[in-house]
Design a protein around this motif. Structure first.
Motif, mmCIF file in Angstrom:
data_model
loop_
_atom_site.group_PDB
_atom_site.id
_atom_site.type_symbol
_atom_site.label_atom_id
_atom_site.label_comp_id
_atom_site.label_asym_id
_atom_site.label_seq_id
_atom_site.Cartn_x
_atom_site.Cartn_y
_atom_site.Cartn_z
ATOM 1 N N ALA A 189 0.989 -1.097 -0.270
ATOM 2 C CA ALA A 189 -0.055 -0.469 -0.174
ATOM 3 C C ALA A 189 0.580 1.884 0.020
ATOM 4 C CB ALA A 189 -0.841 0.012 1.185
ATOM 5 N N ALA A 190 1.538 0.994 0.727
ATOM 6 C CA ALA A 190 3.083 2.921 1.275
ATOM 7 C C ALA A 190 3.845 3.004 -0.632
ATOM 8 C CB ALA A 190 4.309 2.222 2.075
ATOM 9 N N LYS A 191 3.797 0.836 -1.273
ATOM 10 C CA LYS A 191 4.756 1.702 -2.634
ATOM 11 C C LYS A 191 3.847 2.400 -3.157
ATOM 12 C CE LYS A 191 8.513 -1.533 -1.448
ATOM 13 N NZ LYS A 191 8.676 -3.095 -1.456
ATOM 14 N N GLU A 192 2.481 2.124 -3.188
ATOM 15 C CA GLU A 192 1.380 2.917 -4.789
ATOM 16 C C GLU A 192 0.763 3.594 -3.873
ATOM 17 O OE1 GLU A 192 -1.484 -1.003 -5.361
ATOM 18 O OE2 GLU A 192 0.606 -2.095 -6.060
ATOM 19 N N GLY A 193 1.507 3.886 -2.535
ATOM 20 C CA GLY A 193 0.755 5.483 -2.220
ATOM 21 C C GLY A 193 -0.362 5.095 -2.280
ATOM 22 N N HIS A 194 -1.195 4.173 -1.502
ATOM 23 C CA HIS A 194 -2.470 3.997 -1.278
ATOM 24 C C HIS A 194 -2.998 4.250 0.396
ATOM 25 C CE1 HIS A 194 -2.872 2.371 -5.335
ATOM 26 N NE2 HIS A 194 -3.550 1.287 -4.347
ATOM 27 N N SER A 195 -3.852 4.407 0.906
ATOM 28 C CA SER A 195 -4.066 4.386 1.920
ATOM 29 C C SER A 195 -4.634 3.791 2.509
ATOM 30 C CB SER A 195 -5.571 5.678 2.505
ATOM 31 O OG SER A 195 -5.055 6.999 2.087
ATOM 32 N N PHE A 196 -4.930 3.036 4.035
ATOM 33 C CA PHE A 196 -5.516 1.940 4.224
ATOM 34 C C PHE A 196 -6.560 1.959 5.380
ATOM 35 C CE2 PHE A 196 -1.723 3.774 6.323
ATOM 36 C CZ PHE A 196 -2.244 3.545 8.166
ATOM 37 N N VAL A 197 -7.098 0.671 5.635
ATOM 38 C CA VAL A 197 -7.800 0.116 6.849
ATOM 39 C C VAL A 197 -7.053 -0.731 7.546
ATOM 40 C CG1 VAL A 197 -9.852 0.024 7.959
ATOM 41 C CG2 VAL A 197 -9.960 1.673 5.902
ATOM 42 N N LEU A 198 -7.282 -0.818 8.785
ATOM 43 C CA LEU A 198 -7.067 -1.434 9.419
ATOM 44 C C LEU A 198 -7.409 -2.994 9.991
ATOM 45 C CD1 LEU A 198 -3.892 0.103 11.320
ATOM 46 C CD2 LEU A 198 -3.970 -0.974 9.535
ATOM 47 N N GLY A 199 -7.617 -3.841 10.449
ATOM 48 C CA GLY A 199 -8.272 -4.666 10.540
ATOM 49 C C GLY A 199 -7.865 -5.375 12.592
ATOM 50 N N GLY A 200 -7.881 -6.303 12.903
ATOM 51 C CA GLY A 200 -8.342 -6.905 13.909
ATOM 52 C C GLY A 200 -6.484 -7.243 14.692
ATOM 53 N N ILE A 201 -5.691 -6.188 14.527
ATOM 54 C CA ILE A 201 -4.638 -6.577 14.979
ATOM 55 C C ILE A 201 -4.317 -5.921 16.367
ATOM 56 C CG2 ILE A 201 -3.167 -6.580 12.983
ATOM 57 C CD1 ILE A 201 -2.829 -3.547 12.738
ATOM 58 N N THR A 202 -3.451 -5.144 17.256
ATOM 59 C CA THR A 202 -2.852 -5.231 18.949
ATOM 60 C C THR A 202 -2.703 -3.724 18.305
ATOM 61 O OG1 THR A 202 -0.350 -6.078 18.101
ATOM 62 C CG2 THR A 202 -1.987 -7.130 19.022
ATOM 63 N N ASN A 203 -2.719 -3.127 19.162
ATOM 64 C CA ASN A 203 -2.429 -1.582 19.291
ATOM 65 C C ASN A 203 -1.192 -1.593 19.205
ATOM 66 O OD1 ASN A 203 -4.905 -0.819 19.935
ATOM 67 N ND2 ASN A 203 -4.276 0.048 21.599
ATOM 68 N N GLU A 204 0.165 -2.307 19.393
ATOM 69 C CA GLU A 204 1.228 -2.054 19.332
ATOM 70 C C GLU A 204 1.603 -2.475 16.914
ATOM 71 O OE1 GLU A 204 5.652 -4.124 20.230
ATOM 72 O OE2 GLU A 204 3.613 -5.230 21.267
ATOM 73 N N ASP A 205 0.847 -3.798 17.250
ATOM 74 C CA ASP A 205 0.729 -3.852 15.784
ATOM 75 C C ASP A 205 0.964 -2.350 14.918
ATOM 76 O OD1 ASP A 205 2.018 -4.806 13.901
ATOM 77 O OD2 ASP A 205 0.270 -7.011 13.639
ATOM 78 N N THR A 206 0.107 -1.792 15.551
ATOM 79 C CA THR A 206 -0.656 -0.871 14.808
ATOM 80 C C THR A 206 -0.092 -0.116 13.969
ATOM 81 O OG1 THR A 206 -2.940 -0.908 15.247
ATOM 82 C CG2 THR A 206 -2.818 1.132 14.620
ATOM 83 N N MET A 207 0.737 0.957 15.846
ATOM 84 C CA MET A 207 1.509 1.426 15.588
ATOM 85 C C MET A 207 2.674 0.873 15.039
ATOM 86 S SD MET A 207 3.591 3.160 18.832
ATOM 87 C CE MET A 207 3.750 1.641 19.589
ATOM 88 N N HIS A 208 3.213 -0.530 14.382
ATOM 89 C CA HIS A 208 4.611 -0.197 13.481
ATOM 90 C C HIS A 208 4.766 -0.720 12.511
ATOM 91 C CE1 HIS A 208 6.762 -3.439 11.756
ATOM 92 N NE2 HIS A 208 5.933 -3.995 11.841
ATOM 93 N N LYS A 209 2.873 -0.506 12.549
ATOM 94 C CA LYS A 209 2.681 -0.683 10.334
ATOM 95 C C LYS A 209 2.103 0.256 9.899
ATOM 96 C CE LYS A 209 0.557 -5.347 9.577
ATOM 97 N NZ LYS A 209 1.038 -5.795 11.032
ATOM 98 N N ILE A 210 1.563 1.324 10.404
ATOM 99 C CA ILE A 210 1.637 2.982 10.338
ATOM 100 C C ILE A 210 3.962 3.302 10.289
ATOM 101 C CG2 ILE A 210 1.303 5.328 11.088
ATOM 102 C CD1 ILE A 210 -1.185 4.265 12.574
ATOM 103 N N SER A 211 4.223 3.415 11.134
ATOM 104 C CA SER A 211 5.551 3.681 11.230
ATOM 105 C C SER A 211 6.164 2.813 9.512
ATOM 106 C CB SER A 211 6.145 3.349 12.430
ATOM 107 O OG SER A 211 7.209 3.669 11.822
ATOM 108 N N LEU A 212 6.131 1.818 9.782
ATOM 109 C CA LEU A 212 6.062 0.744 8.388
ATOM 110 C C LEU A 212 5.506 1.360 7.314
ATOM 111 C CD1 LEU A 212 8.510 -1.563 7.741
ATOM 112 C CD2 LEU A 212 5.937 -2.865 7.264
#
Length: 353
Positions: A189-212
């Motif tokens: 998604a990041a490489k293609e410039g798309h936004s995202f909607v996150l599903g059932g993951i932890t807050n820690e993983d959410t923060m990790h994915k946003i940073s990534l």
């Protein structure tokens, strides 16, 4: 960072529980979107399924067009349109039409589909969904941005075909991808410039994915402004109910949720069931994905979520499993009156025409 810049959306799966008819559920959903438009919610996200009682909207475009005609300001998003099940030019044409009807209030969430039974119902090869998705997405992006499309691939051969109507939003509606546990989805998604909607993951993983996402998108050459705007549109889906007391909120939500969990064995677990696919309701209420409680508890839950993730956009699933209409509307009203003012100022999700 100010708390007054959060955005709140609604999610609609449109499940037909035993105590509802298809027509009641679909009409209830449209009433909820009309109410959300008046109450200050930012987005309404529509899921797409076929041959499944837990999701009876077979076309996100049709349902969003109906919602668009009855609302004035709320953004409307597909969550998701399953690209391998449709011809990509028709998806682009339908979405452009909704973009016109809504006057540029459209987000397009796309996915591959995960349910083999739904593919079998349409006699479409489930094993080809990944490659079809990739081709379809390329064609749809081209059709959003160009009046004529040419494409040569394994599944689609398109030669200089005009695409009408043209969308209201410049470069077409923003595209979103759904992201759960795998980092590969957020990187793509990041490489293609798309936004995202996150599903059932932890807050820690959410923060990790946003940073990534931020790191990958910047490395891919997108500007800081573009990346932050893409993240500001992005959100996470969470279970929601608000009532006068936390005990009441929990009691109200249980019947619909437990019915839904009993009929969706093919769906992702959303972080609230065990390995044997069993759900303990008390454990569910303690999970980081369940915001069920009084206004005061909900405010604290949102503050904690924002502090731990840095994400400013929450998508609320008030009507999970055919919840009673008056309960859903009352919860939305309580949320708008008693919770939302703590997190919303003059900021709102913007879109460019």
């Amino acid at each position: 960072m100010s708390e007054k810049n959060m955005n709140f959306g609604l999610f609609f799966l449109n499940s037909v529980a035993p105590w509802k008819t298809d027509a009641e559920e679909l009409r209830d959903g449209l009433e909820q979107i009309r109410e959300a438009d008046e109450l200050g919610f930012d987005t309404a996200w529509i899921a797409e399924h076929n041959a499944r009682k837990y999701g009876v909207v077979s076309s996100t475009a049709v349902y969003m067009a109906a919602a668009a005609a009855q609302t004035k300001r709320i953004m409307l998003g597909s969550a998701v349109t399953r690209l391998p099940l449709h011809h990509p030019l028709q998806v682009a044409e339908d979405m452009n039409l909704v973009d016109v009807i809504s006057d540029g209030r459209l987000y397009v969430g796309v996915g591959k589909g995960y349910d083999a039974y739904e593919f079998e119902a349409y006699n479409i090869d489930f094993e080809q969904r990944h490659d079809k998705y990739e081709e379809s997405l390329d064609i749809i992006k081209a059709a959003f941005q160009n009046e004529r499309v040419s494409y040569s691939g394994k599944f689609y051969n398109i030669q200089d075909v005009p695409v009408y109507p043209r969308p209201v939003q410049k470069q077409g509606p923003p595209i979103f991808v759904m992201v759960s546990g795998n980092d590969a989805s957020i990187v793509k998604a990041a490489k293609e410039g798309h936004s995202f909607v996150l599903g059932g993951i932890t807050n820690e993983d959410t923060m990790h994915k946003i940073s990534l996402y931020r790191k990958t998108a910047l490395e891919a050459g997108y500007s800081q402004e573009y990346v932050e705007k893409a993240i500001s549109r992005s959100g996470k889906l969470l279970f929601f109910n608000v009532a006068e007391t936390t005990e009441q909120a929990a009691k109200e939500y249980e019947k619909g949720l437990m019915w839904y969990m009993s009929v969706r064995d093919n769906r992702p677990t959303f972080g609230v069931v065990d390995r044997d696919r069993h759900l303990n309701y008390d454990d569910f209420l303690k999970s980081g994905n369940a915001f069920i409680g009084s206004s005061e508890k909900t405010i604290n839950d949102i503050k904690k979520f924002r502090e731990e993730t840095g994400l400013n956009n929450i998508i609320c699933w008030f009507n999970c499993g055919g919840q009673p209409q008056q309960q859903v509307l009352k919860a939305m009203q309580l949320f708008s009156k008693e919770v939302m003012p703590h997190f919303k100022g003059s900021y709102s999700i913007s879109h460019s025409k």
